[in-house]
Design a protein around this motif. Structure first.
Motif, short mmCIF file in Angstrom:
data_model
loop_
_atom_site.label_atom_id
_atom_site.label_comp_id
_atom_site.label_asym_id
_atom_site.label_seq_id
_atom_site.Cartn_x
_atom_site.Cartn_y
_atom_site.Cartn_z
N ALA A 95 0.83 -1.21 0.00
CA ALA A 95 0.00 0.00 0.00
C ALA A 95 0.86 1.25 0.00
O ALA A 95 0.51 2.26 -0.65
CB ALA A 95 -0.93 -0.01 1.21
N ARG A 96 1.98 1.24 0.71
CA ARG A 96 2.87 2.40 0.74
C ARG A 96 3.50 2.64 -0.63
O ARG A 96 3.66 3.79 -1.06
CB ARG A 96 3.96 2.20 1.81
N ILE A 97 3.87 1.57 -1.31
CA ILE A 97 4.41 1.72 -2.67
C ILE A 97 3.34 2.30 -3.58
O ILE A 97 3.60 3.21 -4.39
CB ILE A 97 4.89 0.36 -3.21
N ALA A 98 2.13 1.79 -3.45
CA ALA A 98 1.03 2.26 -4.31
C ALA A 98 0.73 3.74 -4.09
O ALA A 98 0.34 4.45 -5.03
CB ALA A 98 -0.22 1.43 -4.06
N GLU A 99 0.90 4.25 -2.87
CA GLU A 99 0.68 5.67 -2.60
C GLU A 99 1.61 6.54 -3.44
O GLU A 99 1.19 7.58 -3.97
CB GLU A 99 0.92 5.97 -1.11
N ILE A 100 2.86 6.13 -3.57
CA ILE A 100 3.82 6.91 -4.36
C ILE A 100 3.54 6.73 -5.85
O ILE A 100 3.60 7.69 -6.63
CB ILE A 100 5.26 6.51 -4.01
N GLU A 101 3.19 5.52 -6.25
CA GLU A 101 2.86 5.28 -7.66
C GLU A 101 1.66 6.11 -8.10
O GLU A 101 1.54 6.43 -9.29
CB GLU A 101 2.59 3.80 -7.88
N SER A 102 0.80 6.48 -7.17
CA SER A 102 -0.40 7.23 -7.53
C SER A 102 -0.10 8.69 -7.87
O SER A 102 -0.95 9.36 -8.47
CB SER A 102 -1.42 7.18 -6.38
N VAL A 103 1.08 9.18 -7.52
CA VAL A 103 1.40 10.59 -7.76
C VAL A 103 2.55 10.79 -8.74
O VAL A 103 2.92 11.92 -9.04
CB VAL A 103 1.70 11.33 -6.44
N THR A 104 3.17 9.70 -9.22
CA THR A 104 4.22 9.82 -10.22
C THR A 104 4.26 8.56 -11.07
O THR A 104 4.08 7.45 -10.55
CB THR A 104 5.60 10.05 -9.59
N PRO A 105 4.51 8.71 -12.38
CA PRO A 105 4.64 7.53 -13.23
C PRO A 105 6.02 6.89 -13.16
O PRO A 105 6.24 5.83 -13.75
CB PRO A 105 4.38 8.10 -14.63
N LEU A 106 6.94 7.51 -12.45
CA LEU A 106 8.30 6.97 -12.37
C LEU A 106 8.33 5.69 -11.55
O LEU A 106 7.55 5.53 -10.60
CB LEU A 106 9.24 8.01 -11.74
N PRO A 107 9.24 4.76 -11.87
CA PRO A 107 9.39 3.56 -11.06
C PRO A 107 9.76 3.91 -9.62
O PRO A 107 10.47 4.89 -9.37
CB PRO A 107 10.54 2.81 -11.75
N VAL A 108 9.28 3.12 -8.68
CA VAL A 108 9.55 3.33 -7.26
C VAL A 108 10.56 2.29 -6.79
O VAL A 108 10.29 1.09 -6.85
CB VAL A 108 8.27 3.24 -6.43
N TRP A 109 11.72 2.77 -6.35
CA TRP A 109 12.74 1.90 -5.79
C TRP A 109 12.67 1.95 -4.26
O TRP A 109 12.37 3.00 -3.68
CB TRP A 109 14.14 2.35 -6.22
N VAL A 110 12.98 0.82 -3.62
CA VAL A 110 13.11 0.78 -2.17
C VAL A 110 14.60 0.69 -1.88
O VAL A 110 15.20 -0.38 -1.96
CB VAL A 110 12.35 -0.40 -1.56
N THR A 111 15.22 1.82 -1.56
CA THR A 111 16.67 1.85 -1.44
C THR A 111 17.16 1.74 0.00
O THR A 111 18.37 1.71 0.23
CB THR A 111 17.26 3.11 -2.11
N GLU A 112 16.25 1.70 0.95
CA GLU A 112 16.59 1.28 2.32
C GLU A 112 15.36 0.63 2.93
O GLU A 112 14.30 1.25 3.00
CB GLU A 112 17.01 2.47 3.21
N VAL A 113 15.52 -0.61 3.36
CA VAL A 113 14.53 -1.28 4.18
C VAL A 113 15.32 -2.18 5.13
O VAL A 113 16.26 -2.85 4.72
CB VAL A 113 13.53 -2.10 3.33
N GLY A 114 14.96 -2.16 6.38
CA GLY A 114 15.72 -2.96 7.33
C GLY A 114 14.98 -3.14 8.64
O GLY A 114 13.97 -2.50 8.91
N ILE A 115 15.53 -4.04 9.44
CA ILE A 115 14.97 -4.37 10.75
C ILE A 115 16.13 -4.46 11.74
O ILE A 115 17.12 -5.16 11.48
CB ILE A 115 14.23 -5.72 10.74
N SER A 116 16.03 -3.79 12.85
CA SER A 116 17.12 -3.83 13.82
C SER A 116 17.02 -5.10 14.68
O SER A 116 15.97 -5.72 14.79
CB SER A 116 17.09 -2.60 14.73
N THR A 117 18.15 -5.43 15.29
CA THR A 117 18.19 -6.50 16.30
C THR A 117 18.24 -5.91 17.70
O THR A 117 18.73 -6.54 18.63
CB THR A 117 19.41 -7.42 16.07
N PHE A 118 17.71 -4.69 17.83
CA PHE A 118 17.72 -3.99 19.11
C PHE A 118 17.07 -4.83 20.21
O PHE A 118 17.56 -4.88 21.34
CB PHE A 118 16.99 -2.66 18.96
#
Length: 321
Positions: A95-118
């Protein structure tokens, strides 16, 4: 090889861009347009990406679109950390990707996604598996953040440590590897996600982890790597030597190269988040790095970029890291 360049990092995040100095992002937008033109003049085929946004905000993206900032770019990027910092759940990624796709025709890259071991390594292990299920095949680029934990003796790149409380300390636990280079639980399954999933790993100036990082990236089957070259670091003595060493070590990977961090003496305010004081200087840095590390087919519109082809100035002492 360098497959893409990114202009800044998290420009809508107060830890990376001074919104008091540029509340409407007009300075940022102008800076990106200048840099895009300068890079296009050096290598017309190089993919250009808007600096990854965090939080994922379609209204911010729409603002830049309406300013014409996206017109010269090839993709936009987002960053997401739903188990650590964001106020949404991991299953909301599509859904978050789709939000950005709704306002620009450019491809959406996910250039940081992560989970800590905190809290526990098992949380990162689950997060990697679920992230892969949600994003692989959904977006053209995914970069896991990160390979290494941030050494505890180093500061995280943020302006608001005192206000962040325990959230600040999660920065130090984002790696698949501990600070000493030993693997965590999630490292054992990361190879199942490569080569489609890449890694984002920032290297500090003269980073002692560089050679070991290259070996680990190869061992994990990583093809796509996101890293950065710091405009602020470019004023340090020996900067070109370090940049050459870093880029030579990474030449076998498909690199997305981020240009960011204002030198203190070149900003409106003396901070790495400040807009530049003089128009065109950030673009000059971007053009010089592309000319040095990703030379290619040059644009026929050379006169448009003439002002961006001068060497970086060396008239001030080196800034702090």
């Amino acid at each position: 090889m360098i497959e893409a360049v990114k202009f800044w990092n998290e420009p809508n995040n107060r830890s990376h861009w001074d919104l008091e100095l540029d509340p409407e992002w007009a300075a940022y937008g102008a800076m990106v347009k200048e840099a895009s033109a300068a890079v296009r003049a050096e290598n017309v085929e190089l993919t250009q990406v808007l600096g990854g946004i965090s939080p994922i905000d379609p209204f911010f993206m729409q603002r830049l679109r309406d300013q014409g900032v996206l017109e010269g770019l090839d993709a936009v990027a987002v960053h997401g950390f739903p188990l650590d910092w964001n106020h949404w759940q991991i299953d909301e990624w599509p859904a978050r990707i789709a939000e950005i796709e709704s306002v620009t025709p450019l491809p959406v890259w996910v250039t940081e996604v992560g989970i800590s071991t905190f809290g526990a390594e098992e949380v990162q292990e689950f997060g990697l598996r679920r992230t892969a299920e949600l994003l692989m095949g959904r977006v053209p680029r995914i970069h896991w953040y990160s390979l290494y934990d941030l050494p505890k003796a180093w500061p995280a790149t943020t302006r608001h440590r005192e206000a962040e409380g325990s959230s600040y300390y999660r920065h130090f636990h984002m790696g698949l590897l501990r600070e000493d280079g030993t693997p965590k639980l999630a490292a054992r399954q990361f190879s199942a996600c490569t080569p489609e999933m890449g890694i984002c790993q920032w290297f500090h100036f003269e980073d002692h982890r560089l050679d070991d990082a290259v070996q680990w990236l190869r061992r994990l089957g990583v093809r796509r790597l996101r890293t950065g070259l710091s405009w602020a670091d470019s004023f340090r003595p020996g900067a070109d030597h370090w940049f050459d060493r870093q880029m030579r070590a990474l030449e076998d990977f498909d690199v997305t190269l981020t240009f960011c961090f204002t030198p203190e003496h070149r900003g409106v305010a003396p901070h790495h988040t400040s807009p530049p004081r003089v128009a065109g200087e950030y673009a000059e840095f971007c053009a010089r790095m592309v000319r040095r590390y990703a030379p290619g087919l040059r644009s026929v519109a050379q006169p448009l970029a003439a002002s961006f082809l001068t060497p970086a100035p060396r008239d001030a002492p080196s800034p702090a890291a």
